[in-house]
Write an enzyme that holds these catalytic residues in place. Structure first.
Site, PDB file in Angstrom:
ATOM      1  N   ALA A  35       0.579  -0.611   0.055  1.00 40.52           N
ATOM      2  CA  ALA A  35      -0.137   0.589  -0.190  1.00 40.52           C
ATOM      3  C   ALA A  35       0.904   0.732   0.242  1.00 40.52           C
ATOM      4  CB  ALA A  35      -0.904   0.274   0.827  1.00 40.52           C
ATOM      5  N   ASP A  36       0.219   2.192  -0.672  1.00 36.14           N
ATOM      6  CA  ASP A  36       1.002   3.780  -0.555  1.00 36.14           C
ATOM      7  C   ASP A  36       0.114   4.347   0.690  1.00 36.14           C
ATOM      8  OD1 ASP A  36      -0.855   5.669  -2.024  1.00 36.14           O
ATOM      9  OD2 ASP A  36      -0.404   4.790  -3.994  1.00 36.14           O
ATOM     10  N   SER A  37       0.697   5.849   0.850  1.00 35.96           N
ATOM     11  CA  SER A  37       0.027   6.410   1.921  1.00 35.96           C
ATOM     12  C   SER A  37      -1.112   6.663   1.768  1.00 35.96           C
ATOM     13  CB  SER A  37       0.116   7.162   2.087  1.00 35.96           C
ATOM     14  OG  SER A  37       1.227   8.470   1.115  1.00 35.96           O
ATOM     15  N   ASP A  39      -3.674   4.774   0.064  1.00 41.18           N
ATOM     16  CA  ASP A  39      -4.126   3.508  -0.355  1.00 41.18           C
ATOM     17  C   ASP A  39      -4.744   3.417   1.537  1.00 41.18           C
ATOM     18  OD1 ASP A  39      -3.914   2.257  -2.782  1.00 41.18           O
ATOM     19  OD2 ASP A  39      -1.924   2.065  -2.461  1.00 41.18           O
TER      20      ASP A  39
END
Lengths: 77, 245
Positions: A35-37, A39
């Protein structure tokens, strides 16, 4: 408990497009599940909607792993 | 050319010349519009002129709580919120060495902070919808500076930097964030200038005339359209060639 865990897992699998068996208690959304921030923000939004709860920003920051999410939602609902 | 049927747009500063033209353009392309501004009467007049698909949403942009509540009110009135146009702005011109804290802060509050609050407020529905258009109205002086307008220029340059940062963050979610930077536009504000003043202004503009509110609205309409899906983080300068950036 298991019902909540299953629903949380379903959201995580759908949102991040990961295999279900990767979503274990200590799996970090960012480090293990890709996940990125943004997400993580969207996951919190999805949890709020699914469980009808409010997750304040300072609490959201403590939700790092799948287990954290299940525990928080379990306590909140 | 641009079809916004089924889209809902919130326009701030809709009681002004440029804001009204923006509302007309978006509405003309089929969008439902939420008209926001401080003065309710002109907003009502505009809504009446537009007819269906127009909602009046008065808001004092210097009131933080009211600004935070506006996106939700707009979404409830219109059914969704797909397009945000931050057009409202104020000036409180003053020679810099005499500029008071209040002159500085009030301009920053409305032009930059309220714009930030509204952008933040529309993030959630736009992220969920995987579609969104944010168009922030900057100004030529945000790029060039202008004597007597340190506060205004700072706020308008701030809008550009913020818009670019937002564009980075939400690019993968189908949301674009862009700015439009008008040059000198003929509005009620510039009507007050004398012919002599207008002549001197026009001499600085390669096209030899001021722009019209409709020419700004056309730029906003493009950036709000589905056709502009690949345009994000940009500033579209509409200034008759006065500054070529």
């Amino acid at each position: 408990m298991s019902d909540i865990a299953d629903r949380v897992k379903k959201i995580v699998v759908e949102h991040l497009g990961v295999e279900e068996d990767k979503v274990v208690d200590n799996a970090s959304f960012i480090d293990d599940l890709g996940a990125d921030s943004l997400d993580t923000v969207e996951l919190v939004m999805a949890f709020e909607e699914e469980f009808g709860i409010e997750i304040p920003d300072d609490a959201a920051e403590t939700i790092q792993t799948f287990g954290d999410a299940v525990k928080f939602i379990n306590d909140a609902s | 050319m641009f079809d916004l049927t089924g889209r809902c747009a919130l326009v701030t500063g809709a009681s002004g010349g440029i804001g009204g033209a923006i509302a007309h353009a978006l509405h003309g392309a089929g969008a439902t519009v939420g008209l926001s501004g401080t003065r309710e009467a002109p907003l009502q007049d505009l809504a009446t002129a537009l007819g269906a698909r127009a909602h009046v949403l008065p808001c004092d942009l210097s009131d933080a709580a009211a600004v935070d509540a506006l996106p939700k009110e707009a979404a409830e009135a219109m059914g969704s919120l797909d397009i945000l146009v931050n057009n409202a702005g104020i000036t409180r011109d003053q020679v810099f060495m005499r500029m008071s804290d209040d002159e500085w802060q009030s301009v920053l509050d409305v032009n930059l902070t309220a714009t930030m609050r509204l952008c933040r407020g529309v993030m959630r529905p736009m992220m969920k919808a995987r579609w969104g258009r944010i168009v922030n109205v900057s100004s030529i002086v945000g790029a060039t500076g202008n004597a007597g307008q340190a506060n205004y220029a700072a706020s308008k340059a701030g809008v550009v930097g913020m818009t670019k940062s937002i564009a980075y963050e939400v690019a993968t979610r189908g949301i674009t964030a862009n700015a439009v930077a008008p040059g000198f536009i003929a509005t009620a504000m510039t009507d007050k200038l004398t012919d002599d003043q207008k002549g001197r202004l026009n001499d600085q503009i390669p096209m030899g005339r001021m722009g019209t509110p409709e020419e700004i609205a056309a730029a906003v309409l493009y950036l709000a359209s589905p056709e502009a899906a690949y345009v994000t983080g940009t500033t579209l300068h509409v200034n008759g060639g006065m500054v070529m950036l």
